[in-house]
Design an enzyme around this catalytic site. Structure first.
Site, short mmCIF file in Angstrom:
data_model
loop_
_atom_site.label_atom_id
_atom_site.label_comp_id
_atom_site.label_asym_id
_atom_site.label_seq_id
_atom_site.Cartn_x
_atom_site.Cartn_y
_atom_site.Cartn_z
CE LYS A 130 -12.00 -14.46 -26.17
NZ LYS A 130 -10.56 -14.76 -26.05
CD GLU A 134 -12.35 1.35 -25.02
OE1 GLU A 134 -12.98 0.36 -24.57
OE2 GLU A 134 -11.14 1.56 -24.80
N GLY A 143 -8.26 -12.15 -28.85
CA GLY A 143 -8.63 -11.05 -29.73
C GLY A 143 -7.58 -10.76 -30.78
NE ARG A 144 -2.09 -11.28 -27.49
CZ ARG A 144 -2.76 -11.40 -26.35
NH1 ARG A 144 -3.86 -10.68 -26.15
NH2 ARG A 144 -2.36 -12.22 -25.39
CD GLU A 168 -3.70 -7.22 -25.90
OE1 GLU A 168 -4.40 -7.97 -26.61
OE2 GLU A 168 -4.08 -6.10 -25.54
CG HIS A 212 10.76 10.17 -47.20
ND1 HIS A 212 11.61 10.95 -47.97
CD2 HIS A 212 10.51 9.06 -47.96
CE1 HIS A 212 11.84 10.36 -49.13
NE2 HIS A 212 11.17 9.21 -49.15
CE LYS A 230 -9.85 -3.19 -21.12
NZ LYS A 230 -10.28 -4.56 -21.49
O1 LIG Z 1 -13.24 -8.08 -28.35
P1 LIG Z 1 -13.38 -7.45 -27.00
O2 LIG Z 1 -13.75 -8.41 -25.94
O3 LIG Z 1 -14.27 -6.24 -27.06
O4 LIG Z 1 -11.91 -6.92 -26.57
C1 LIG Z 1 -11.27 -5.96 -27.36
C2 LIG Z 1 -9.82 -5.82 -26.88
O5 LIG Z 1 -9.81 -5.28 -25.58
C3 LIG Z 1 -9.03 -5.91 -24.57
O6 LIG Z 1 -8.74 -4.89 -23.67
C4 LIG Z 1 -7.72 -6.52 -25.01
O7 LIG Z 1 -6.65 -5.59 -24.88
C5 LIG Z 1 -7.68 -6.97 -26.43
O8 LIG Z 1 -6.96 -8.18 -26.51
C6 LIG Z 1 -9.06 -7.14 -27.00
O9 LIG Z 1 -8.95 -7.49 -28.37
#
Ligand SMILES: O=P(O)(O)OC[C@H]1O[C@H](O)[C@H](O)[C@@H](O)[C@@H]1O
Length: 527
Positions: A213, A219, A270-271, A357, A388, A503
């Site tokens: 997004k 990463e 994002g979530r 989150e 288990h 980060k």
């Molecule tokens: O989709 P992006 O902008 O790469 O973000 C990916 C993820 O990283 C962030 O740190 C948030 O913790 C998430 O809410 C998000 O979905």
């Protein structure tokens, strides 16, 4: 209507709720009483899904108090304000529009001169057209050969939800002749994650979806380079094997490194993005646009049901309020989601991000510290495997952990076996029924080590089968539950400042600008 964004501990109905006589779950669930509760404490959701809360610590008095809390906290009015385009995400000064990706619940929402429902539908159509062309062999690799595999590169909300949804439908698609392409997922910056996926596919016939997004997640950008290197080593032009899903304001939006780009916007967290292009691209390529449309339809039905002001006809709001009661009145610090369905193996992982989150906050939506607990710790594993693993603690531990089961009467593949007079599906369902009663009623034993206190509350969502529509419904159920809980706690469920510090420090380590403990850790890890 003026909305009262008040803290939970300022609401008269919360004070009243705390005074209601707690329910003894073990007693309530025993004998004929228990049988009647299971029959009565059940709400139909959609397509055969029902929400059963008989084993929760509620009775008519508690439910009445929860209904008053829902009213005083103006939950339905706040939901209405959200889907009509109010700035609900106060931390980022943004609208919250994920429900609009699957249907329009209220007024047209226009932002920056764009009708957002039309924007989301246009993206879905663009994705459908692209996916149909890939499936028809009209979009191919440079050698004119069809793509057979789709690989999503993303992390957090750009991975957890889409991956969980893909795994939930992979076998359903195979037996219903809807399986078009295998999907794989690269998310972790651990080089073994990308390497293992790349070693498992034929890159020449793979299409990669870069999903971010923000377009800035370290990463994801690192893994994009990792994949581009692999494509180059295979003598392939990466721009012919990659598409992008990002927000229109991200640096990726303008790049011509991609076969195609599909957009979400800043109003989809994002979530909460599985029903946007973030989930839409991979699910449409893997299973076809019609399956993704069914998934959206299931979510849309639950979004509509969640508008119901009658608490006992609104499973999302009821689930939310029972969770607040368990957290803030009964004092339970965590909760577990236990899907008795191997296809939902990564659903708890997605719910960990969705819930923690969103509501893992200690200040309210105005940035003021709150004096009460908020979001619980969420964990879970599919049943019967969890039995288990950690059920010992759930049954006999010193903490009571409220549980949310999910169970289906029918499996997806249809293959089964009768062993000792029962099928595996019957054994699976027998276990979830047994666990609910065991947790609720316990078992007395003079040997304290074999004694089960009971009184462990649980709910269960029961369905006929896990299908695209019931999966969409389950997703929306938990999204709306989290939203309602955030309203009750008066937190902003739609930003995530808590993920930023790590980060920043990681960047300092990589730039070798560290001192103190961080420097020693960096040395210990040979960075
Ligand atoms: O989709 P992006 O902008 O790469 O973000 C990916 C993820 O990283 C962030 O740190 C948030 O913790 C998430 O809410 C998000 O979905």
């Amino acid at each position: 209507m003026m909305l009262n964004w008040k803290n939970l501990d300022t609401l008269a109905s919360y004070e009243e709720l705390k005074k209601v006589e707690p329910v003894n779950v073990a007693e309530a669930m025993s004998g004929e009483n228990g049988a009647e509760r299971v029959k009565n404490y059940s709400i139909p959701m959609m397509d055969g899904l029902t929400y059963n809360y008989a084993a929760k610590a509620v009775d008519d008095k508690v439910l009445a108090a929860l209904a008053k809390l829902a009213g005083e906290a103006q939950l339905i009015e706040k939901y209405e304000s959200l889907y009509n385009g109010a700035v609900i995400n106060t931390g980022e000064n943004r609208l919250v529009l994920h429900q609009l990706t699957r249907g329009q619940l209220g007024d047209d929402v226009v932002a920056e001169g764009v009708n957002k429902r039309e924007f989301y539908v246009a993206q879905q159509q663009k994705i459908a057209d692209f996916a149909n062309k890939v499936h028809a062999g009209e979009i191919t690799n440079a050698a004119g050969e069809k793509f057979t595999t789709v690989v999503q590169i993303g992390i957090g909300g750009s991975d957890l939800g889409p991956r969980a949804m893909y795994l939930a439908l992979e076998n359903w698609a195979k037996v219903n002749n809807k399986f078009k392409m295998e999907a794989k997922f690269i998310s972790n910056v651990d080089p073994d994650d990308a390497a293992a996926v790349l070693n498992s596919i034929d890159v020449a016939h793979s299409i990669f979806i870069l999903v971010s997004k923000s377009g800035t997640t370290l990463e994801t950008l690192t893994n994009e380079s990792f994949v581009k290197d692999a494509l180059a080593k295979a003598g392939l032009d990466a721009s012919k094997h990659m598409i992008a899903v990002t927000s229109e304001t991200s640096p990726l939006a303008k790049s011509d490194d991609y076969l195609a780009a599909f957009f979400m916007d800043d109003y989809i967290g994002g979530r909460y993005s599985s029903t946007s292009a973030v989930g839409g691209a991979v699910l449409s390529l893997a299973f076809g646009p019609d399956v993704f449309a069914e998934f959206l339809a299931g979510a849309a039905e639950i979004d509509k049901a969640a508008k119901n002001k009658d608490l006992l006809k609104n499973p999302e709001m009821l689930d939310a309020l029972i969770g607040v009661y368990e957290r803030n009145v009964l004092g339970y610090p965590s909760t577990a989601v236990l899907p008795y369905s191997q296809a939902l193996s990564r659903f708890p992982a997605h719910l960990q991000q969705l819930d923690m989150e969103s509501n893992g906050k200690s200040v309210n939506r105005f940035g003021e510290p709150v004096d009460y607990v908020t979001g619980p710790v969420i964990f879970g594993e599919p049943g019967t495997n969890g039995q288990h693993s950690f059920y010992q603690l759930l049954h006999q531990g010193t903490d009571i952990v409220p549980l949310q089961f999910i169970g289906f009467k029918n499996n997806q593949i249809g293959t089964d076996v009768v062993i000792q007079d029962s099928t595996s599906q019957q054994k699976l369902c027998a276990n979830v029924a047994a666990q609910i009663v065991a947790f609720a009623c316990g078992k007395e034993d003079e040997n304290r080590n074999k004694n089960f206190e009971g009184g462990r509350p649980s709910s269960i969502i029961i369905g006929e089968q896990l299908t695209p529509k019931t999966l969409g419904a389950l997703l929306a159920h938990f999204e709306n539950k989290v939203m309602f809980q955030g309203f009750v706690w008066n937190v902003n469920s739609f930003d995530q400042e808590g993920v930023q510090l790590g980060k920043v420090l990681a960047k300092r380590v990589l730039a070798h600008e560290t001192d103190g403990a961080l420097k020693v850790y960096s040395d210990l890890l040979n960075i």
